[in-house]
Motif scaffolding. Structure first.
Motif, short mmCIF file in Angstrom:
data_model
loop_
_atom_site.label_atom_id
_atom_site.label_comp_id
_atom_site.label_asym_id
_atom_site.label_seq_id
_atom_site.Cartn_x
_atom_site.Cartn_y
_atom_site.Cartn_z
N ARG A 1 0.82 -1.22 0.00
CA ARG A 1 0.00 0.00 0.00
C ARG A 1 0.85 1.27 0.00
O ARG A 1 0.33 2.37 -0.17
CB ARG A 1 -0.94 0.00 1.21
N HIS A 2 2.18 1.10 0.19
CA HIS A 2 3.09 2.24 0.23
C HIS A 2 4.30 1.94 -0.66
O HIS A 2 5.45 1.93 -0.20
CB HIS A 2 3.54 2.51 1.67
N PRO A 3 4.07 1.70 -1.95
CA PRO A 3 5.13 1.15 -2.80
C PRO A 3 6.31 2.09 -3.01
O PRO A 3 7.45 1.62 -3.14
CB PRO A 3 4.40 0.86 -4.11
N GLU A 4 6.07 3.40 -3.06
CA GLU A 4 7.15 4.31 -3.40
C GLU A 4 8.29 4.30 -2.38
O GLU A 4 9.44 4.55 -2.74
CB GLU A 4 6.62 5.75 -3.56
N THR A 5 7.98 4.02 -1.12
CA THR A 5 9.00 4.06 -0.08
C THR A 5 9.22 2.71 0.59
O THR A 5 9.78 2.64 1.69
CB THR A 5 8.63 5.12 0.98
N SER A 6 8.81 1.63 -0.08
CA SER A 6 8.91 0.29 0.54
C SER A 6 9.66 -0.72 -0.33
O SER A 6 9.65 -1.91 0.00
CB SER A 6 7.51 -0.26 0.82
N MET A 7 10.31 -0.30 -1.39
CA MET A 7 10.85 -1.28 -2.33
C MET A 7 11.93 -2.17 -1.71
O MET A 7 11.94 -3.39 -1.92
CB MET A 7 11.36 -0.59 -3.58
N PHE A 8 12.85 -1.60 -0.95
CA PHE A 8 13.88 -2.43 -0.33
C PHE A 8 13.26 -3.38 0.70
O PHE A 8 13.66 -4.54 0.82
CB PHE A 8 14.94 -1.56 0.33
N LEU A 9 12.29 -2.88 1.46
CA LEU A 9 11.59 -3.73 2.42
C LEU A 9 10.86 -4.87 1.71
O LEU A 9 10.93 -6.04 2.14
CB LEU A 9 10.59 -2.89 3.21
N ARG A 10 10.15 -4.55 0.65
CA ARG A 10 9.39 -5.56 -0.06
C ARG A 10 10.31 -6.60 -0.70
O ARG A 10 10.01 -7.81 -0.70
CB ARG A 10 8.51 -4.92 -1.13
N GLN A 11 11.45 -6.15 -1.25
CA GLN A 11 12.40 -7.08 -1.85
C GLN A 11 12.95 -8.03 -0.80
O GLN A 11 13.02 -9.25 -1.01
CB GLN A 11 13.54 -6.31 -2.51
N ALA A 12 13.35 -7.48 0.36
CA ALA A 12 13.89 -8.33 1.42
C ALA A 12 12.85 -9.34 1.91
O ALA A 12 13.16 -10.51 2.12
CB ALA A 12 14.38 -7.46 2.58
N LEU A 13 11.63 -8.87 2.09
CA LEU A 13 10.57 -9.76 2.58
C LEU A 13 10.28 -10.86 1.57
O LEU A 13 10.16 -12.04 1.93
CB LEU A 13 9.32 -8.94 2.87
N ALA A 14 10.14 -10.49 0.30
CA ALA A 14 9.80 -11.47 -0.73
C ALA A 14 10.91 -12.49 -0.94
O ALA A 14 10.64 -13.67 -1.20
CB ALA A 14 9.50 -10.75 -2.04
N THR A 15 12.16 -12.06 -0.80
CA THR A 15 13.29 -12.94 -1.08
C THR A 15 13.70 -13.79 0.11
O THR A 15 14.06 -14.96 -0.05
CB THR A 15 14.50 -12.11 -1.56
N HIS A 16 13.64 -13.21 1.31
CA HIS A 16 14.23 -13.88 2.48
C HIS A 16 13.26 -14.12 3.63
O HIS A 16 13.64 -14.80 4.60
CB HIS A 16 15.41 -13.04 3.00
N GLY A 17 12.05 -13.57 3.58
CA GLY A 17 11.13 -13.74 4.69
C GLY A 17 11.36 -12.73 5.81
O GLY A 17 12.09 -11.75 5.63
N VAL A 18 10.77 -12.99 6.98
CA VAL A 18 10.75 -11.99 8.05
C VAL A 18 11.88 -12.15 9.06
O VAL A 18 12.11 -11.25 9.88
CB VAL A 18 9.41 -12.04 8.82
N ALA A 19 12.60 -13.28 9.02
CA ALA A 19 13.52 -13.60 10.11
C ALA A 19 14.98 -13.39 9.76
O ALA A 19 15.87 -13.75 10.54
CB ALA A 19 13.31 -15.04 10.56
N GLY A 20 15.30 -12.81 8.59
CA GLY A 20 16.68 -12.56 8.21
C GLY A 20 17.37 -13.80 7.69
O GLY A 20 16.75 -14.78 7.29
N GLY A 21 18.70 -13.76 7.68
CA GLY A 21 19.48 -14.86 7.15
C GLY A 21 20.90 -14.43 6.90
O GLY A 21 21.30 -13.30 7.22
#
Length: 284
Positions: free
Chosen positions: A18-38
């Motif tokens: 819902r906030h795409p303009e300022t969330s791209m790095f967050l969305r990429q990290a979430l989509a690629t690696h999930g919520v718990a890091g790595g």
């Protein structure tokens, strides 16, 4: 605030979308690696604040120490919770919507920390059906193995000039890894004229429907000829053909802003980039 759990991934993804303009790095990290890091340097751990109908804000910290935030309506009352969540964490830098980053720095006690990069840039958005393709010589192509050394040199020069990286071996090693990742993920392109590469562009975040442009570079001797804008426009046309409908970027200079505006981008906000001179621990 609480650490995100695997079951939070879908609500978080919907919130960030819902906030795409300022969330791209967050969305990429979430989509690629999930919520718990790595182990990957771009993997991130997420913390969220819950509202009545799902997340109302989140912060994340990558393995490399980059802090990120998406929190519409963030206020001073939210800052103690953020500070408690990130207590004792190592912070190397942060990025996000300019107003939110100012408050995040305050929450973490980093407002006065020395920085190698501390810059607010204009944030741009483009619906790709309005993309303007400028005329001019050249063609876009993916790099091949013979280009790797050249691209690594260009990426190092870009990191020093645009991101405040220190010249030297550490930056060279970092950019070598970045290039390997971008090539493996098919996110980097070269602009070629008369058989020679003269500029490069890449997507520093990419999702099926939206891309974020980054790493645009023309060597100093070849600037002022429209090469970067032709490269970016051609790369975006390629992404549009693969299903993307929107592009995001932030501009590092007035000249870059003019080039992006010429192909259709319009400013929608401000984005802040911060890299600390030395990583800092958040004190509880």
């Amino acid at each position: 605030m609480r650490p995100a759990r695997p079951g939070d991934a879908a609500p978080l993804a919907a919130f960030l979308a819902r906030h795409p303009e300022t969330s791209m790095f967050l969305r990429q990290a979430l989509a690629t690696h999930g919520v718990a890091g790595g182990a990957d340097r771009f993997a991130a751990r997420f913390w969220l604040a819950e509202g009545a109908q799902g997340p109302r804000g989140c912060v994340a910290l990558t393995t490399s120490g980059l802090g990120m935030i998406q929190w519409p309506g963030l206020s001073a009352a939210d800052l103690p919770g953020i500070a408690a969540a990130l207590a004792r964490e190592r912070i190397a830098g942060m990025n996000g919507a300019a107003g939110q980053i100012a408050l995040l720095r305050r929450a973490l006690g980093l407002s006065q920390a020395a920085a190698s990069l501390d810059r607010t840039e204009p944030l741009y958005r483009l619906a790709l059906d309005a993309l303007v393709l400028p005329e001019g010589p050249g063609r876009l192509r993916p790099p091949d193995e013979g280009d790797r050394a050249l691209v690594e040199r260009w990426r190092s020069a870009y990191a020093i000039e645009a991101l405040g990286a220190a010249p030297g071996r550490a930056t060279e090693i970092e950019e070598r890894a970045q290039v390997a990742g971008l090539i493996a993920q098919d996110r980097l392109r070269l602009w070629q004229e008369e058989g020679e590469p003269v500029a490069m562009t890449s997507f520093n975040a990419r999702l099926p429907d939206i891309v974020q442009v980054g790493g645009v570079w023309t060597p100093p001797g070849g600037r002022g000829r429209g090469r970067a804008r032709r490269a970016v426009a051609a790369h975006l046309a390629e992404a549009r053909g693969q299903g993307a409908g929107t592009a995001i970027l932030f501009a590092a200079s007035p000249a870059a802003a003019r080039a992006y505006e010429a192909i259709g981008f319009r400013q929608v906000g401000s984005y802040h980039l911060l890299m600390l001179a030395a990583p800092a621990r958040v004190t509880p």
